[in-house]
Design an enzyme around this catalytic site. Structure first.
Site, PDB file in Angstrom:
ATOM      1  N   GLU A   1      -4.862  -9.996   0.077  1.00 48.39           N
ATOM      2  CA  GLU A   1      -5.704  -9.841   1.267  1.00 48.39           C
ATOM      3  C   GLU A   1      -7.152 -10.056   0.842  1.00 48.39           C
ATOM      4  O   GLU A   1      -7.593  -9.489  -0.168  1.00 48.39           O
ATOM      5  CB  GLU A   1      -5.556  -8.452   1.889  1.00 48.39           C
ATOM      6  CG  GLU A   1      -4.176  -8.156   2.439  1.00 48.39           C
ATOM      7  CD  GLU A   1      -4.053  -6.749   3.028  1.00 48.39           C
ATOM      8  OE1 GLU A   1      -5.106  -6.143   3.346  1.00 48.39           O
ATOM      9  OE2 GLU A   1      -2.910  -6.256   3.147  1.00 48.39           O
TER      10      GLU A   1
ATOM     11  N   GLU B   1       0.805  -1.224   0.000  1.00 51.15           N
ATOM     12  CA  GLU B   1       0.000   0.000   0.000  1.00 51.15           C
ATOM     13  C   GLU B   1       0.841   1.279   0.000  1.00 51.15           C
ATOM     14  O   GLU B   1       0.775   2.100   0.908  1.00 51.15           O
ATOM     15  CB  GLU B   1      -0.963  -0.019   1.192  1.00 51.15           C
ATOM     16  CG  GLU B   1      -1.993  -1.122   1.041  1.00 51.15           C
ATOM     17  CD  GLU B   1      -2.988  -1.183   2.179  1.00 51.15           C
ATOM     18  OE1 GLU B   1      -4.176  -1.419   1.892  1.00 51.15           O
ATOM     19  OE2 GLU B   1      -2.594  -1.020   3.355  1.00 51.15           O
TER      20      GLU B   1
END
Length: 940
Positions: free
Chosen positions: A475, A409
């Site tokens: 994820e 991220e």
């Protein structure tokens, strides 16, 4: 000398990165008590580390975090930095911890190069030895080594001083979703590196699945001979050798060969796993076999020690994973302790090893006034590339690592491409992952987070998308609170489309820190330590509770990913082997026959050995299927003990019903089991009928029932709260409905009460007809609910709630033993169960709706028996109200009183994963529609 705190570099005087080695180097462990002093800022830290007087200092344990040792407080953020974004600057209020320890350097270190090695220090630190400045380093979860040979004398004392800063320029690239915790949190060692002893070794062991031959090449900075006794192999370093008769390493069969690299200066012990990672026609393979990742994201965490883990903690994690059928770990979002990787080698887990990098708080694109994410900022370039190199060098010899990951991220930027190039230069044998490369420009695997099953299917079906790279969900299945729901939908996609190769549940464990609030022991989350900037309980989103006990979500995941599929095939049972390489010769199959929850037969089931990927169908034992609720449960268990589980450990199970169901299972309103409209299906919910006229009918008492009422509200789960679903429900008044008796009296042999349940102000309501009839010593309730007006589209739940005098034990026939909802019922087996009321509760770190047993046939609560007459019901029994559950911040605040609260649900909206994931599918929503419930009450 503190200028380094705001330096873009990664360190000064730090030795080049190298592999972690099990060698003959002399080693003096420095774990234990150190003198410690904490200053509130860099400016307040005395400039005395060249010769500190520590007589007035405190003592602190190393490894450890100072916030968990009584100095300062932990703080949790997910995305937002707790300081202004103005790199390289950090707050003036920058807690600074000084550590000092005096040790005697072993006399046998004479003649060696003496190296001071730090396995992990958060976030930036400087080192002094015997009054001399040595250097500084950054990269909290990365190794730092310093040459101190000229500063120490073997046989004499050495004073080591370390100054650690909570904030540094490095903090800008360490914005991982976890607690901010500081200090020397991994081990420190003083090493003696002998002349002519190897310090960096690279084992390159491959296996050709076509001809079954291994190859071995061991590179070393000091030449020597590699001996593998089990293979009768002796080969010089740098020599590429074919190895006949070798068995390959995989997560299912983690075959390791002990080897020794012998040199003139000393030996290095190696554990070699022969395996080849390749991407073939868009499929990620190990040894030629498609891999389906059944993985978890794992932070290092312990409720008392934070990121300081013992070797036993790490072994516990690996054993839990192996017993659960988990086959892969993403080391979110930093390299783990090297011992954990050695355990993954030994026990068999595929690893995505991730660099210590996240800058989520910057957002993914430059923000006004043009503040670039560090991956776009050339000032950070050298540090980020160095972090990647340090990761690869330390961990390159672990066969369990099958993928490198650049970080998490951080948006996109040229620094990431440079990191990718650095990996490929060092180790081209493994593919590289990075999820935010959304167009797959420079990665070898396409990755997303929290994509819906439909979105995954679109990728799997179109080979023209994203360069036809293998696709994984790095994820998914966000395990926050009650959930994750809908995992079966993902499994179907992963098995249908070869390119869709599974994913990694977020995440393995709740990060609740054990503490005391108002005299009660609780697991703390964001805000519990007085932080003003925090992300609440978003840090508690694991399959395990903080003490490593499994949540219902873990039980569900275990069932969804089990390596055998055991299902009905007519009056036989079909068993599919979903292993990657193993056949079923290590398993024993057994069966149990139950009628209405009572065992009537059991025995062994003869199943031929099933090769990987194959299916066999075998006969079931002869069973009288005329009796209601006749179920056969087939179980596959370990025949012999494995390294990770005892003999008899259950690997997979399947349950087959032989009789025709007389009662229908609960499901969301208007939706059948196959997802199509079903006439007469359940719907609506909430509110209720007051106690008058229903506590007894015709002189027959109904087991002490009090305050019977319709109920449409549940204590919002995290998957209701974070996406705003619960807020919508509140706008619709579902949390505060009121109940009015419209009429009551004798009608057609029953006591009939008509009620209207509606919120204040709004123009909708639920008209309910309650018919109570005395039948053969029992009381039957027939409830009919009809919605009126501008009704909400979706209800949290539909059912009735009533109160009983404090109850102790519940026995039920239905699904269990754990809680189950409409989209979390894969692990729910039909049977007869018994538990205390306390045992029926699921202790989520933040209290919320929990404990429902869907599709209950009957239940007894102390002396009261409740039986389904029409459709099955969902059973919830608690010692507190929904309001108590909703307003509690921690489980310890829920204290039983003298009343037990029972809810019988017609249906309840599913739980999903919307706290961080796709919205709940319509199939699992409880749509407002007419609904009915029929139950029989008896007392004994």
């Amino acid at each position: 000398m503190t200028h380094y705190v705001e330096d873009f570099a990664s360190g000064a005087n730090v030795l080049p990165p190298r592999s972690w080695l099990d060698d003959d180097s002399g080693r003096l462990p420095l774990s234990g008590d150190w003198s410690f002093r904490l200053s509130p800022s860099v400016a307040d830290a005395p400039d005395d580390l060249k010769d500190p007087d520590t007589s007035g200092w405190d003592t602190i344990a190393v490894p450890g975090h100072w916030q968990l040792s009584g100095y300062g407080k932990p703080a949790y953020t997910n995305v937002v930095y707790p300081f202004p974004l103005e790199p390289p600057y950090v707050p003036t209020d920058n807690p600074t911890g000084d550590y000092v320890r005096t040790v005697t350097v072993p006399a046998d270190f004479a003649g060696a190069r003496v190296v001071l090695r730090f396995e992990g220090v958060d976030s930036r630190f400087a080192v002094y030895v015997n009054g001399e400045w040595v250097g500084w380093s950054s990269g909290s979860r990365l190794v730092s080594e310093f040459d101190v040979t000229e500063l120490v004398a073997p046989g004499k004392e050495a004073r080591i001083a370390v100054r650690v800063h909570q904030w540094s320029t490095g903090s800008y690239v360490e914005d991982q979703d976890m607690w901010w915790l500081s200090g020397i949190f991994r081990e420190v060692n003083l090493l003696a590196l002998r002349p002519d002893a190897p310090t960096d070794v690279f084992v390159k062991a491959a296996w050709d699945h076509v001809d079954g031959v291994g190859t071995l090449l061991v590179e070393s900075d000091v030449p020597g001979t590699v001996s593998v006794p089990e293979l009768g192999l002796s080969v010089a370093t740098g020599e590429h050798t074919r190895v006949e008769g070798v068995q390959p390493w995989s997560a299912e069969a983690p075959r390791l060969y002990d080897a020794v690299l012998r040199t003139a200066g000393g030996d290095v012990r190696l554990r070699i796993g022969f395996r080849t990672v390749a991407i073939v026609d868009g499929i990620f393979t190990v040894n030629g076999n498609r891999v389906l990742f059944k993985g978890v994201n794992r932070h290092e965490f312990h409720p008392d020690r934070g990121r300081t883990l013992t070797e036993q903690d790490m072994l516990d994690d690996v054993l839990i994973m192996k017993r659960a059928g988990i086959n892969a770990v993403r080391t979110s979002h930093y390299p783990p302790h090297p011992h954990f990787l050695s355990l993954c080698d030994e026990y068999g887990l595929y690893v995505i090893d991730e660099c210590d990098l996240e800058s989520h708080g910057f957002g993914y694109e430059p923000q006004p006034p043009k503040l670039p994410n560090p991956v776009m900022d050339p000032r950070f370039r050298d540090d980020l590339v160095d972090r990647m190199r340090r990761t690869v060098h330390r961990d390159k010899n672990h066969p369990s690592i099958v993928i490198w990951s650049l970080g998490n991220e951080c948006g996109m930027g040229s620094n990431l491409k440079d990191m990718y190039d650095a990996v490929k230069e060092l180790d081209p044998s493994r593919p590289v992952h990075y999820e935010r490369d959304t167009e797959a420009e420079f990665v070898d695997i396409y990755s997303r987070m929290y994509t819906s099953p439909e979105g995954c299917a679109e990728i799997g079906a179109d080979s023209n998308l994203y360069r036809n790279l293998p696709f994984i969900l790095c994820e998914y299945g966000h395990a926050m609170g009650n959930g994750p729901g809908g995992l079966l939908d993902y499994r179907e996609v992963f098995e249908k489309y070869p390119r869709c190769q599974g994913g990694f549940i977020w995440e393995f464990i709740d990060h609740g820190l054990r503490t005391t609030i108002d005299g009660r022991e609780v697991y703390a989350y964001g805000g519990d330590f007085g932080e003003t900037i925090h992300d609440g309980n978003f840090v508690c989103d694991g399959l395990l509770f903080p003490d490593r006990t499994p949540s219902p979500g873990m039980h569900e995941y275990v069932k969804v990913i089990e390596p055998l599929r055991i299902v009905a095939d007519g009056n036989r049972v079909a068993i599919t082997n979903l292993y990657e390489v193993l056949d079923t010769s290590h398993l024993t199959f057994s069966y149990v026959v139950e009628v209405e929850g009572v065992r009537v037969d059991a025995g062994s089931l003869q199943v031929p050995v099933i090769a990987a990927g194959e299916t066999v169908t075998v006969d079931l034992p002869d069973v009288d299927a005329s009796k209601p609720e006749t179920w056969v449960t087939v179980t596959a268990s370990l025949t012999e003990a494995a390294s990770w589980a005892d003999a008899g450990h259950r690997i997979a199970w399947g349950q087959i019903r032989l009789d025709e169901p007389a009662l229908r299972p609960a499901r969301p309103a208007g939706v059948g089991a196959d997802g199509e409209a079903a006439a007469g299906a359940a719907g609506v919910g909430a509110g209720g009928a007051p106690a008058e006229g229903v506590a007894g009918v015709g002189g027959i008492s109904v087991g002490g029932l009090r305050n019977v009422r319709l109920d449409v509200w549940r204590a919002p789960i995290d998957n209701d709260t974070n996406p705003g679903v619960a807020a919508k429900w509140r706008e619709e008044g579902l949390h505060r409905v009121q109940h009015r008796i419209v009429s009551q009296g004798e009608r057609d042999g029953a006591w009939e009460v008509v009620t209207r349940t509606a919120p204040p102000q709004l123009q909708w309501g639920l008209r309910s007809t309650w018919r109570w009839t005395a039948v053969d010593g029992a009381v039957v309730l027939e409830l009919s609910v009809v919605p009126e007006g501008l009704i909400p589209e979706v209800l949290p739940r539909l059912g009735i709630t009533f109160e009983l005098p404090k109850a102790e034990r519940v026995e039920w026939f239905g699904t269990g033993p754990n809680e189950a909802y409409v989209d979390t019922r894969a692990a729910a087996a039909v049977g007869k169960y018994s538990a205390t009321v306390a045992e029926l509760q699921t202790p989520y770190v933040r209290p919320q709706e929990n404990g429902q047993r869907i599709d209950t046939r009957w239940a007894t609560i102390d002396g009261l028996r409740i039986e389904a007459v029409g459709e099955l019901f969902g059973l919830t029994v608690r010692d507190w109200t929904t309001h108590d559950l909703e307003t509690a911040h921690h489980a310890a605040e829920l204290v039983p009183g003298d009343t037990t609260y029972v809810t019988l649900d017609i249906a309840q909206t599913g739980v999903g994963t919307a706290a961080c994931g796709p919205a709940l599918p319509d199939r699992d929503k409880l749509k407002t529609a007419p609904a009915t419930l029929a139950v029989r009450f008896t007392t004994h």
